[in-house]
Design a protein around this motif. Structure first.
Motif, PDB file in Angstrom:
ATOM      1  N   ASP A 134      11.470  14.359   3.414  1.00  0.00           N
ATOM      2  CA  ASP A 134      11.024  14.923   4.683  1.00  0.00           C
ATOM      3  C   ASP A 134      10.106  13.878   5.309  1.00  0.00           C
ATOM      4  O   ASP A 134       9.014  13.604   4.794  1.00  0.00           O
ATOM      5  CB  ASP A 134      10.271  16.230   4.429  1.00  0.00           C
ATOM      6  CG  ASP A 134       9.740  16.871   5.706  1.00  0.00           C
ATOM      7  OD1 ASP A 134       9.723  16.202   6.762  1.00  0.00           O
ATOM      8  OD2 ASP A 134       9.319  18.040   5.650  1.00  0.00           O
ATOM      9  N   VAL A 135      10.533  13.290   6.410  1.00  0.00           N
ATOM     10  CA  VAL A 135       9.805  12.149   6.963  1.00  0.00           C
ATOM     11  C   VAL A 135       8.457  12.527   7.550  1.00  0.00           C
ATOM     12  O   VAL A 135       7.673  11.641   7.920  1.00  0.00           O
ATOM     13  CB  VAL A 135      10.662  11.421   8.034  1.00  0.00           C
ATOM     14  CG1 VAL A 135      11.869  10.766   7.399  1.00  0.00           C
ATOM     15  CG2 VAL A 135      11.069  12.377   9.148  1.00  0.00           C
ATOM     16  N   THR A 136       8.172  13.831   7.665  1.00  0.00           N
ATOM     17  CA  THR A 136       6.858  14.260   8.137  1.00  0.00           C
ATOM     18  C   THR A 136       5.905  14.561   6.977  1.00  0.00           C
ATOM     19  O   THR A 136       4.758  14.933   7.213  1.00  0.00           O
ATOM     20  CB  THR A 136       6.977  15.514   9.012  1.00  0.00           C
ATOM     21  OG1 THR A 136       7.469  16.613   8.229  1.00  0.00           O
ATOM     22  CG2 THR A 136       7.926  15.269  10.179  1.00  0.00           C
ATOM     23  N   ASP A 137       6.374  14.375   5.761  1.00  0.00           N
ATOM     24  CA  ASP A 137       5.583  14.670   4.563  1.00  0.00           C
ATOM     25  C   ASP A 137       5.167  13.350   3.902  1.00  0.00           C
ATOM     26  O   ASP A 137       6.000  12.660   3.293  1.00  0.00           O
ATOM     27  CB  ASP A 137       6.405  15.521   3.593  1.00  0.00           C
ATOM     28  CG  ASP A 137       5.593  16.031   2.408  1.00  0.00           C
ATOM     29  OD1 ASP A 137       4.654  15.321   1.977  1.00  0.00           O
ATOM     30  OD2 ASP A 137       5.913  17.108   1.889  1.00  0.00           O
ATOM     31  N   GLY A 138       3.897  13.014   4.024  1.00  0.00           N
ATOM     32  CA  GLY A 138       3.409  11.744   3.485  1.00  0.00           C
ATOM     33  C   GLY A 138       3.621  11.603   1.997  1.00  0.00           C
ATOM     34  O   GLY A 138       3.918  10.508   1.503  1.00  0.00           O
ATOM     35  N   SER A 139       3.479  12.689   1.240  1.00  0.00           N
ATOM     36  CA  SER A 139       3.642  12.616  -0.210  1.00  0.00           C
ATOM     37  C   SER A 139       5.092  12.306  -0.581  1.00  0.00           C
ATOM     38  O   SER A 139       5.351  11.547  -1.530  1.00  0.00           O
ATOM     39  CB  SER A 139       3.190  13.919  -0.869  1.00  0.00           C
ATOM     40  OG  SER A 139       3.997  15.010  -0.436  1.00  0.00           O
ATOM     41  N   GLN A 140       6.048  12.870   0.159  1.00  0.00           N
ATOM     42  CA  GLN A 140       7.457  12.568  -0.122  1.00  0.00           C
ATOM     43  C   GLN A 140       7.793  11.122   0.236  1.00  0.00           C
ATOM     44  O   GLN A 140       8.591  10.468  -0.446  1.00  0.00           O
ATOM     45  CB  GLN A 140       8.368  13.534   0.645  1.00  0.00           C
ATOM     46  CG  GLN A 140       8.318  14.965   0.128  1.00  0.00           C
ATOM     47  CD  GLN A 140       9.414  15.840   0.725  1.00  0.00           C
ATOM     48  OE1 GLN A 140      10.423  15.361   1.231  1.00  0.00           O
ATOM     49  NE2 GLN A 140       9.206  17.149   0.644  1.00  0.00           N
ATOM     50  N   ILE A 141       7.193  10.613   1.294  1.00  0.00           N
ATOM     51  CA  ILE A 141       7.402   9.204   1.651  1.00  0.00           C
ATOM     52  C   ILE A 141       6.870   8.293   0.555  1.00  0.00           C
ATOM     53  O   ILE A 141       7.535   7.331   0.151  1.00  0.00           O
ATOM     54  CB  ILE A 141       6.720   8.879   3.000  1.00  0.00           C
ATOM     55  CG1 ILE A 141       7.406   9.640   4.140  1.00  0.00           C
ATOM     56  CG2 ILE A 141       6.758   7.380   3.281  1.00  0.00           C
ATOM     57  CD1 ILE A 141       6.726   9.457   5.496  1.00  0.00           C
ATOM     58  N   GLU A 142       5.706   8.594   0.053  1.00  0.00           N
ATOM     59  CA  GLU A 142       5.121   7.770  -1.019  1.00  0.00           C
ATOM     60  C   GLU A 142       5.947   7.854  -2.298  1.00  0.00           C
ATOM     61  O   GLU A 142       6.128   6.854  -3.000  1.00  0.00           O
ATOM     62  CB  GLU A 142       3.678   8.210  -1.289  1.00  0.00           C
ATOM     63  CG  GLU A 142       2.693   7.820  -0.204  1.00  0.00           C
ATOM     64  CD  GLU A 142       2.559   6.303  -0.070  1.00  0.00           C
ATOM     65  OE1 GLU A 142       2.857   5.581  -1.043  1.00  0.00           O
ATOM     66  OE2 GLU A 142       2.155   5.856   1.022  1.00  0.00           O
ATOM     67  N   THR A 143       6.451   9.040  -2.609  1.00  0.00           N
ATOM     68  CA  THR A 143       7.293   9.190  -3.799  1.00  0.00           C
ATOM     69  C   THR A 143       8.559   8.362  -3.678  1.00  0.00           C
ATOM     70  O   THR A 143       8.971   7.670  -4.614  1.00  0.00           O
ATOM     71  CB  THR A 143       7.653  10.671  -4.012  1.00  0.00           C
ATOM     72  OG1 THR A 143       6.466  11.429  -4.211  1.00  0.00           O
ATOM     73  CG2 THR A 143       8.571  10.844  -5.223  1.00  0.00           C
ATOM     74  N   ALA A 144       9.185   8.428  -2.510  1.00  0.00           N
ATOM     75  CA  ALA A 144      10.381   7.626  -2.271  1.00  0.00           C
ATOM     76  C   ALA A 144      10.068   6.134  -2.348  1.00  0.00           C
ATOM     77  O   ALA A 144      10.847   5.350  -2.897  1.00  0.00           O
ATOM     78  CB  ALA A 144      10.977   7.972  -0.904  1.00  0.00           C
ATOM     79  N   HIS A 145       8.907   5.744  -1.831  1.00  0.00           N
ATOM     80  CA  HIS A 145       8.513   4.328  -1.857  1.00  0.00           C
ATOM     81  C   HIS A 145       8.339   3.826  -3.280  1.00  0.00           C
ATOM     82  O   HIS A 145       8.821   2.743  -3.638  1.00  0.00           O
ATOM     83  CB  HIS A 145       7.225   4.149  -1.063  1.00  0.00           C
ATOM     84  CG  HIS A 145       6.692   2.753  -1.087  1.00  0.00           C
ATOM     85  ND1 HIS A 145       5.584   2.380  -1.836  1.00  0.00           N
ATOM     86  CD2 HIS A 145       7.134   1.616  -0.480  1.00  0.00           C
ATOM     87  CE1 HIS A 145       5.364   1.098  -1.666  1.00  0.00           C
ATOM     88  NE2 HIS A 145       6.285   0.608  -0.843  1.00  0.00           N
ATOM     89  N   ARG A 146       7.662   4.610  -4.100  1.00  0.00           N
ATOM     90  CA  ARG A 146       7.451   4.195  -5.494  1.00  0.00           C
ATOM     91  C   ARG A 146       8.779   4.049  -6.223  1.00  0.00           C
ATOM     92  O   ARG A 146       8.981   3.087  -6.978  1.00  0.00           O
ATOM     93  CB  ARG A 146       6.547   5.203  -6.213  1.00  0.00           C
ATOM     94  CG  ARG A 146       5.086   5.142  -5.804  1.00  0.00           C
ATOM     95  CD  ARG A 146       4.217   5.909  -6.778  1.00  0.00           C
ATOM     96  NE  ARG A 146       4.555   7.333  -6.805  1.00  0.00           N
ATOM     97  CZ  ARG A 146       3.998   8.244  -6.023  1.00  0.00           C
ATOM     98  NH1 ARG A 146       3.075   7.889  -5.137  1.00  0.00           N
ATOM     99  NH2 ARG A 146       4.341   9.516  -6.123  1.00  0.00           N
TER     100      ARG A 146
END
Length: 376
Positions: A134-146
């Motif tokens: 979900d591109v509006t969810d910072g935690s999901q972005i960070e998880t995907a990045h890691r």
């Protein structure tokens, strides 16, 4: 003689259209000035000869452009791309295409258990991985990045495609609740900014690409598209600034501005019902009286009609997205679809009153008038 003259005029019209359509696609810069000079000399000598020259030039432009687009694609081995909004539409189609070409694709989806995500997983491709994003969810972005960091290693991430977007419902700017403006800005603009900031270190490592899905409504003012158009306009200027700033790092930024294509961005019947309730509960009593519920409801019905009128063939957009990611010489702006180049051209060069008349005649909703106008 007269028929030869008209033939030349028709050929000139075809050539002018082809030239405008193909400008910037990568053919030799000196080709079309020489063609114009040659055609002018041909008209003096013989109108019939002039027509043949112009038609030949038109065919050469088309052939030269398309053949170069096919030849200049980079090898796909060891390249990884992250695409947002892969549940359906452009992102879904691009994820399938790139994985078939040998690109390692990280397909971000809003619902990892949804039908679109399941269809991607069922392909069983080693090059295609579905990620909850979900591109509006910072935690999901960070998880995907890691996770992506562990997968790409020192090679970095070659491409980021900010495709996820929200349309809501096209209604008059006054009728959109402020919450809709905020939501469009959050999904269509701020989420893409956040994705770029998080993933740029990986993109700099590979000297890769950013491809942002903008819209014709972000460049040309369109009635009833204030919220969507404003968010896409913000993304467009952000992309152009990033293109300048990131050029020193070797990272290229491209903008895709499609016209009307049928995707799930138009929503379903449940979405339409929610839009109606949200609009009617958010507007002032004065606006409700002036516009009337009949007019507002007719705009919502128009959304499903618009969706049915759009083309289902997404290939022009997907092909441009692929070109922006893998071409040796990507363009800065792609405008796939009907009127994709014409409306910006008219907006840029026509007098304001002339363009306003054109755009209102093309896009003004005439199915029902606001109640206040009917009383007048």
């Amino acid at each position: 003689m007269e028929s030869c003259t008209w033939f030349c005029v028709a050929a000139a019209a075809v050539y002018t259209f082809t030239l405008l359509r193909k400008l910037g696609l990568g053919f030799d810069a000196g080709f079309w000035p020489m063609a114009i000079v040659g055609a002018s000399l041909g008209f003096i000598i013989s109108p019939g000869f002039c027509g043949l020259v112009l038609l030949s030039c038109s065919l050469s432009l088309v052939w030269n452009t398309e053949s170069r687009r096919r030849r200049e694609l980079l090898p796909t081995e060891s390249r990884a791309v992250l695409i947002t909004g892969c549940d359906s539409g452009f992102g879904h189609a691009l994820a399938k295409l790139l994985s078939e070409m040998g690109v390692k694709v990280f397909a971000g989806v809003l619902d990892v258990n949804g039908a679109g995500a399941q269809q991607l997983r069922e392909r069983g491709s080693e090059n295609l991985q579905v990620l909850q994003l979900d591109v509006t969810d910072g935690s999901q972005i960070e998880t995907a990045h890691r996770y992506i960091c562990t997968q790409v290693g020192d090679a970095g991430l070659w491409g980021l495609v900010n495709n996820a977007g929200l349309l809501h419902c096209p209604v008059d700017a006054e009728l959109h609740p402020i919450s809709v403006y905020r939501r469009c800005m959050e999904v269509n603009f701020l989420a893409a900014v956040s994705m770029c900031q998080v993933f740029l270190p990986l993109l700099r490592r590979s000297k890769g690409r950013i491809v942002n899905m903008c819209s014709l409504a972000g460049e040309v003012p369109m009635p009833t598209y204030a919220a969507y158009g404003a968010s896409k306009a913000a993304l467009s200027i952000f992309s152009k600034v990033m293109r300048l700033e990131l050029s020193v790092w070797g990272v290229k930024v491209a903008v895709i501005q499609p016209t009307g294509f049928r995707t799930n961005i138009f929503g379903n019947s449940d979405d339409l019902s929610h839009y109606r309730d949200e609009i009617l509960s958010g507007i002032s009593p004065e606006a409700r009286e002036d516009y009337g519920e009949t007019y507002i409801s007719s705009l919502l019905d128009r959304l499903s009609t618009m969706s049915n009128q759009m083309t289902e063939d997404l290939s022009p957009v997907v092909d441009d997205m692929r070109h922006a990611l893998l071409s040796v010489r990507p363009r800065q702006v792609y405008t796939p679809g009907q009127l994709g180049w014409l409306l910006p051209f008219l907006h840029r060069w026509c007098p304001t009153t002339t363009f306003d008349s054109i755009i209102m005649s093309v896009l003004k909703y005439t199915g029902c008038e606001p109640a206040g106008l009917q009383r007048n």
